[in-house]
Write a protein that holds these residues in place. Structure first.
Motif, PDB file in Angstrom:
ATOM      1  N   ASP A 184       0.866  -1.168   0.000  1.00 49.96           N
ATOM      2  CA  ASP A 184       0.000   0.000   0.000  1.00 49.96           C
ATOM      3  C   ASP A 184       0.908   1.226   0.000  1.00 49.96           C
ATOM      4  OD1 ASP A 184      -1.491   2.269   0.844  1.00 49.96           O
ATOM      5  OD2 ASP A 184      -2.996   0.962   1.753  1.00 49.96           O
ATOM      6  N   ASP A 195       0.465   4.332   0.547  1.00 48.54           N
ATOM      7  CA  ASP A 195       0.285   5.224   1.693  1.00 48.54           C
ATOM      8  C   ASP A 195       0.952   4.654   2.941  1.00 48.54           C
ATOM      9  OD1 ASP A 195      -1.162   7.031   0.194  1.00 48.54           O
ATOM     10  OD2 ASP A 195      -3.097   6.157   0.717  1.00 48.54           O
ATOM     11  N   GLU A 196       0.822   3.352   3.129  1.00 46.77           N
ATOM     12  CA  GLU A 196       1.440   2.724   4.296  1.00 46.77           C
ATOM     13  C   GLU A 196       2.961   2.745   4.198  1.00 46.77           C
ATOM     14  OE1 GLU A 196      -0.099  -1.163   4.875  1.00 46.77           O
ATOM     15  OE2 GLU A 196      -2.145  -0.490   5.341  1.00 46.77           O
ATOM     16  N   ARG A 208       3.725  14.461   1.709  1.00 49.26           N
ATOM     17  CA  ARG A 208       2.569  13.847   2.348  1.00 49.26           C
ATOM     18  C   ARG A 208       2.338  14.427   3.744  1.00 49.26           C
ATOM     19  NH1 ARG A 208       0.407   8.991   0.879  1.00 49.26           N
ATOM     20  NH2 ARG A 208       1.276   9.593  -1.139  1.00 49.26           N
TER      21      ARG A 208
END
Length: 219
Positions: free
Chosen positions: A19, A21-22, A72
Motif C-alpha cells: 500500500d 500510503d502505508e 505527504r
C-alpha cells in the motif's frame, strides 16, 4: 493473438503487494526517528517491509522517497489544521484545537517526544539540498496561509479588531507551532507547552491568558 498474449502476461505478472500510503508513512517514521542522513536504505527496507529494488522501482531512490514523505506530511498537516480551524468554533478555541492536535503528534502517548517531522528533519537538510529547502518553505507558507484564512474570517466576523494584520498574526500563530515542535523535542512537559500555546492564543486574539486556560481540556 497479440492482445491475448499481452493479457496473459499481465495476468501472470506479480500483483502490487504494498500500500503506497502505508509505505510512505512507514518511511516517514523511519526518517522521523533517524533524520534523513541517519536513516539507511537498510533501515527503510526494514521499516517498509520492501527490499531495495522494490523501493527503488516504486518510489525512486532514498532522496525521492524522503521528498514524498515531506509532501505527504504537509498535505496531512494542512487537512488537520483546516479541520481544527473549521466547524464554526470561536477563534480562541479553534486555535487551541490546532495546538492540542500538534502536541498529540509531537508528544505521542507512551513514546519518546518526536516534535515536528518537517521542522525536525528538513531544517537540517535544507542547508545543502535545494529540493528539501523548497519543500520546507512551501510547508511553512502552507500553514501560514491556513492560519491567515481563519484570521481573516475572524476579523470579518468581529472577533479581531479591524486594525489587526491577519498575515502577521498568522506568522505568529505558526511561530507558536514551531516553538511547540522544538521544545517538545527538547523535553518540555506537555503542561508547560499547553500553557505556552494558551498564552499565544491570548496574544493573537487579544484576550487574557486566563480565559484561554479555562477553555483548555485537562492534560
Amino acid at each position: 493473438m497479440h492482445n491475448g498474449t499481452k493479457t496473459e502476461k499481465r495476468a501472470r505478472g506479480r500483483p502490487r503487494a504494498y500500500d503506497p500510503d502505508e509505505v510512505i508513512a512507514s518511511a516517514r517514521d523511519a526518517f522521523w526517528q533517524g533524520g534523513y542522513s541517519g536513516t539507511s536504505l537498510d533501515a527503510l527496507s526494514e521499516a517498509t517491509g520492501m527490499n531495495r529494488p522494490s523501493l527503488y522501482g516504486a518510489f525512486g531512490d532514498k532522496h525521492a522517497l524522503y521528498l514524498s514523505t515531506l509532501d505527504r506530511y504537509v498535505e496531512a498537516g494542512l487537512h488537520a489544521m483546516e479541520a481544527a480551524l473549521g466547524g464554526g468554533l470561536p477563534l480562541p478555541r479553534a486555535l487551541q484545537r490546532v495546538y492540542d492536535a500538534a502536541l498529540a503528534l509531537y508528544l505521542p502517548a507512551g513514546e519518546e517526544p518526536r516534535g515536528c517531522f518537517l521542522i525536525g528533519t528538513a531544517t537540517v537538510e535544507s542547508k545543502v539540498d535545494a529540493d528539501v529547502r523548497a519543500r520546507l518553505a512551501n510547508g511553512l507558507r502552507t500553514f501560514d496561509r491556513a492560519f491567515e484564512r481563519r484570521l481573516k474570517l475572524a476579523q470579518a466576523q468581529g472577533e479581531l479588531v479591524s486594525a489587526a494584520d491577519p498575515a502577521v498574526l498568522a506568522r505568529v500563530a505558526s511561530a507558536i507551532l514551531h516553538s511547540l515542535a522544538l521544545r517538545s523535542r527538547a523535553g518540555d512537559t506537555r503542561a508547560s507547552l499547553r500553557a505556552t500555546a494558551a498564552a499565544g492564543v491570548a496574544l493573537i486574539c487579544g484576550t487574557p491568558a486566563s480565559n484561554q486556560r479555562s477553555r483548555r481540556n485537562p492534560a
